[in-house]
Enzyme design. Sequence first.
Site, PDB file in Angstrom:
ATOM      1  N   SER A  25      10.198 118.143   6.754  1.00 22.72           N
ATOM      2  CA  SER A  25      10.952 117.803   7.961  1.00 22.72           C
ATOM      3  C   SER A  25      12.384 117.454   7.570  1.00 22.72           C
ATOM      4  O   SER A  25      12.605 116.466   6.852  1.00 22.72           O
ATOM      5  CB  SER A  25      10.312 116.614   8.669  1.00 22.72           C
ATOM      6  OG  SER A  25      11.262 116.087   9.595  1.00 22.72           O
ATOM      7  N   HIS A  83      10.420 122.282   9.119  1.00 24.45           N
ATOM      8  CA  HIS A  83      10.031 121.522  10.310  1.00 24.45           C
ATOM      9  C   HIS A  83      11.283 120.888  10.907  1.00 24.45           C
ATOM     10  O   HIS A  83      12.007 120.146  10.240  1.00 24.45           O
ATOM     11  CB  HIS A  83       9.008 120.464   9.910  1.00 24.45           C
ATOM     12  CG  HIS A  83       8.401 119.726  11.064  1.00 24.45           C
ATOM     13  ND1 HIS A  83       7.398 120.256  11.846  1.00 24.45           N
ATOM     14  CD2 HIS A  83       8.660 118.492  11.571  1.00 24.45           C
ATOM     15  CE1 HIS A  83       7.057 119.374  12.776  1.00 24.45           C
ATOM     16  NE2 HIS A  83       7.813 118.296  12.638  1.00 24.45           N
ATOM     17  N   ASP A 119      12.730 118.627  13.859  1.00 21.54           N
ATOM     18  CA  ASP A 119      12.334 117.596  14.825  1.00 21.54           C
ATOM     19  C   ASP A 119      13.417 117.391  15.871  1.00 21.54           C
ATOM     20  O   ASP A 119      14.482 116.837  15.581  1.00 21.54           O
ATOM     21  CB  ASP A 119      12.111 116.268  14.093  1.00 21.54           C
ATOM     22  CG  ASP A 119      10.792 116.240  13.343  1.00 21.54           C
ATOM     23  OD1 ASP A 119       9.752 116.525  13.967  1.00 21.54           O
ATOM     24  OD2 ASP A 119      10.810 115.936  12.138  1.00 21.54           O
ATOM     25  N   MET A 170      14.671 115.514  19.087  1.00 21.29           N
ATOM     26  CA  MET A 170      14.460 114.263  19.841  1.00 21.29           C
ATOM     27  C   MET A 170      15.591 114.089  20.837  1.00 21.29           C
ATOM     28  O   MET A 170      16.758 114.368  20.520  1.00 21.29           O
ATOM     29  CB  MET A 170      14.447 113.076  18.886  1.00 21.29           C
ATOM     30  CG  MET A 170      13.399 113.199  17.794  1.00 21.29           C
ATOM     31  SD  MET A 170      13.341 111.713  16.781  1.00 21.29           S
ATOM     32  CE  MET A 170      12.184 112.222  15.507  1.00 21.29           C
ATOM     33  N   HIS A 209       9.553 121.276  16.503  1.00 21.70           N
ATOM     34  CA  HIS A 209       8.727 120.241  17.132  1.00 21.70           C
ATOM     35  C   HIS A 209       9.570 119.579  18.214  1.00 21.70           C
ATOM     36  O   HIS A 209      10.475 118.795  17.907  1.00 21.70           O
ATOM     37  CB  HIS A 209       8.290 119.247  16.038  1.00 21.70           C
ATOM     38  CG  HIS A 209       7.563 118.040  16.542  1.00 21.70           C
ATOM     39  ND1 HIS A 209       7.295 116.945  15.738  1.00 21.70           N
ATOM     40  CD2 HIS A 209       7.030 117.751  17.760  1.00 21.70           C
ATOM     41  CE1 HIS A 209       6.635 116.038  16.438  1.00 21.70           C
ATOM     42  NE2 HIS A 209       6.480 116.489  17.671  1.00 21.70           N
ATOM     43  N   MET A 211      10.329 116.990  20.833  1.00 23.32           N
ATOM     44  CA  MET A 211      10.018 115.668  21.383  1.00 23.32           C
ATOM     45  C   MET A 211      11.043 115.437  22.481  1.00 23.32           C
ATOM     46  O   MET A 211      11.969 114.618  22.359  1.00 23.32           O
ATOM     47  CB  MET A 211      10.110 114.605  20.272  1.00 23.32           C
ATOM     48  CG  MET A 211       8.943 114.684  19.298  1.00 23.32           C
ATOM     49  SD  MET A 211       9.264 113.854  17.731  1.00 23.32           S
ATOM     50  CE  MET A 211      10.099 115.154  16.847  1.00 23.32           C
ATOM     51  N   MET A 243      -0.170 114.153  15.550  1.00 23.76           N
ATOM     52  CA  MET A 243       0.743 113.114  15.060  1.00 23.76           C
ATOM     53  C   MET A 243      -0.074 112.024  14.378  1.00 23.76           C
ATOM     54  O   MET A 243      -1.034 111.487  14.955  1.00 23.76           O
ATOM     55  CB  MET A 243       1.533 112.487  16.210  1.00 23.76           C
ATOM     56  CG  MET A 243       2.519 113.403  16.916  1.00 23.76           C
ATOM     57  SD  MET A 243       3.719 114.205  15.842  1.00 23.76           S
ATOM     58  CE  MET A 243       4.601 112.789  15.165  1.00 23.76           C
ATOM     59  N   GLY A 262       9.155 109.736  16.865  1.00 25.12           N
ATOM     60  CA  GLY A 262      10.486 109.184  17.083  1.00 25.12           C
ATOM     61  C   GLY A 262      11.261 108.865  15.821  1.00 25.12           C
ATOM     62  O   GLY A 262      12.487 108.870  15.835  1.00 25.12           O
ATOM     63  N   PHE A 263      10.550 108.608  14.738  1.00 21.07           N
ATOM     64  CA  PHE A 263      11.233 108.189  13.514  1.00 21.07           C
ATOM     65  C   PHE A 263      10.501 108.716  12.278  1.00 21.07           C
ATOM     66  O   PHE A 263       9.271 108.792  12.288  1.00 21.07           O
ATOM     67  CB  PHE A 263      11.299 106.649  13.432  1.00 21.07           C
ATOM     68  CG  PHE A 263      11.983 106.052  14.628  1.00 21.07           C
ATOM     69  CD1 PHE A 263      13.368 105.972  14.686  1.00 21.07           C
ATOM     70  CD2 PHE A 263      11.238 105.617  15.716  1.00 21.07           C
ATOM     71  CE1 PHE A 263      14.000 105.457  15.811  1.00 21.07           C
ATOM     72  CE2 PHE A 263      11.860 105.094  16.853  1.00 21.07           C
ATOM     73  CZ  PHE A 263      13.253 105.009  16.895  1.00 21.07           C
ATOM     74  N   GLY A 264      11.278 109.015  11.252  1.00 22.52           N
ATOM     75  CA  GLY A 264      10.695 109.315   9.954  1.00 22.52           C
ATOM     76  C   GLY A 264      10.362 108.019   9.228  1.00 22.52           C
ATOM     77  O   GLY A 264      10.741 106.925   9.671  1.00 22.52           O
ATOM     78  N   GLY A 265       9.642 108.132   8.131  1.00 20.52           N
ATOM     79  CA  GLY A 265       9.421 106.989   7.250  1.00 20.52           C
ATOM     80  C   GLY A 265       8.404 105.971   7.744  1.00 20.52           C
ATOM     81  O   GLY A 265       8.338 104.865   7.217  1.00 20.52           O
ATOM     82  N   ASP A 305       1.495 115.423  11.082  1.00 15.28           N
ATOM     83  CA  ASP A 305       2.901 115.002  10.996  1.00 15.28           C
ATOM     84  C   ASP A 305       3.012 113.480  11.038  1.00 15.28           C
ATOM     85  O   ASP A 305       2.641 112.853  12.035  1.00 15.28           O
ATOM     86  CB  ASP A 305       3.641 115.613  12.205  1.00 15.28           C
ATOM     87  CG  ASP A 305       5.150 115.391  12.171  1.00 15.28           C
ATOM     88  OD1 ASP A 305       5.651 114.749  11.237  1.00 15.28           O
ATOM     89  OD2 ASP A 305       5.815 115.876  13.112  1.00 15.28           O
ATOM     90  N   GLY A 329       3.987 110.261   7.858  1.00 21.00           N
ATOM     91  CA  GLY A 329       3.454 109.432   6.773  1.00 21.00           C
ATOM     92  C   GLY A 329       2.683 110.190   5.719  1.00 21.00           C
ATOM     93  O   GLY A 329       1.886 109.590   4.988  1.00 21.00           O
ATOM     94  N   SER A 379      10.238 111.984   4.679  1.00 23.47           N
ATOM     95  CA  SER A 379      10.747 111.031   3.688  1.00 23.47           C
ATOM     96  C   SER A 379      10.123 111.238   2.309  1.00 23.47           C
ATOM     97  O   SER A 379      10.776 111.007   1.290  1.00 23.47           O
ATOM     98  CB  SER A 379      10.529 109.602   4.181  1.00 23.47           C
ATOM     99  OG  SER A 379       9.194 109.406   4.562  1.00 23.47           O
TER     100      SER A 379
HETATM  101  C1  DX5 Z   1       8.369 111.901  13.669  1.00 21.03           C
HETATM  102  C2  DX5 Z   1       8.628 113.329  13.260  1.00 21.03           C
HETATM  103  C3  DX5 Z   1       8.209 113.653  11.886  1.00 21.03           C
HETATM  104  C4  DX5 Z   1       8.913 112.902  10.803  1.00 21.03           C
HETATM  105  C5  DX5 Z   1       7.992 112.750   9.640  1.00 21.03           C
HETATM  106  O1  DX5 Z   1       8.560 111.765  15.027  1.00 21.03           O
HETATM  107  O2  DX5 Z   1       7.956 114.214  14.125  1.00 21.03           O
HETATM  108  O3  DX5 Z   1       8.277 115.046  11.646  1.00 21.03           O
HETATM  109  O4  DX5 Z   1      10.083 113.523  10.362  1.00 21.03           O
HETATM  110  O5  DX5 Z   1       8.612 111.949   8.707  1.00 21.03           O
HETATM  111  P1  DX5 Z   1       7.801 111.245   7.547  1.00 21.03           P
HETATM  112  O6  DX5 Z   1       7.174 112.326   6.718  1.00 21.03           O
HETATM  113  O7  DX5 Z   1       8.856 110.495   6.827  1.00 21.03           O
HETATM  114  O8  DX5 Z   1       6.770 110.356   8.194  1.00 21.03           O
HETATM  115 ZN    ZN Z   2       7.762 116.400  13.577  1.00 23.85          ZN
END
Ligand code: DX5
Ligand code: ZN
Length: 227
Positions: A10, A35, A37, A39, A68, A70, A139, A144-147, A181, A183, A204
């Site tokens: 991603s 990937h 994302d 948003m 993807h 969102m 999911m 909404g957020f990575g990491g 998708d 973690g 991440s």
């Molecule tokens: C979250 C995104 C994911 C995100 C995953 O809303 O859809 O694709 O980038 O990031 P990691 O791998 O850091 O959880």
């Molecule tokens: Zn995603």
Amino acid sequence: MNHNFRIAPSILSADFARLGEEVTKVIEAGADLIHFDVMDNHYVPNLTFGPMVCAALKPYATVPIDVHLMVEPVDDLIQAFAKAGASIITFHPEASRHIDRSLSLIKDAGCQAGLVLNPATPAYVLENVLDRLDMVLLMSVNPGFGGQSFIPHTLEKIRQVRAMLDRYEAQSGRHIAIEVDGGIKTDNIAAVAAAGADTFVAGSAIFGKPDYKTVITEMRGQLAHLG
Ligand code: DX5
Ligand code: ZN
């Protein structure tokens, strides 16, 4: 056991000031998909990039772009991303008034289509549209957020959806992929695959390390232990 595993980095966790270079580097490191994302600060409380950035990255993306969405609503952006070079487009059923129509828009544009289920979205929303689906994106965090950390209960959901899709495949002959998708790291990717997923998003875990190839190779090593 499906051995056709795909790793989908991603670019949400990439360096946004150097996105083209990041896409090139992660493909050289072994990415199977990019990937992307999207948003909108409406469906999710964060804002990323749109079809213009996808079109700008398309020349760098020598592997399929996995968009993807969102966003809410979805239909206009489906068409814009198909024109911008997406190969796969997935959206959240809560964000579309007419799920079957949105899936048809993706298919009519020549892209592969998928629905995305949040951790609390029940799997039965898939039942009446299986014929339209190429992929289900599960999911393993709230979007909404990575990491964020992988929600362990997702493993049960993957097994449940894999069983539903296997029953459909037995009767139709069509394989529907399961992408997961949120973690995903080298230390949990094998468990996610064993539960029935074949496509793995990692943001991440890959872009947070200096050497993308080492991470992707370690992930493939974990997958190679299966079956
Ligand atoms: C979250 C995104 C994911 C995100 C995953 O809303 O859809 O694709 O980038 O990031 P990691 O791998 O850091 O959880
Ligand atoms: Zn995603």
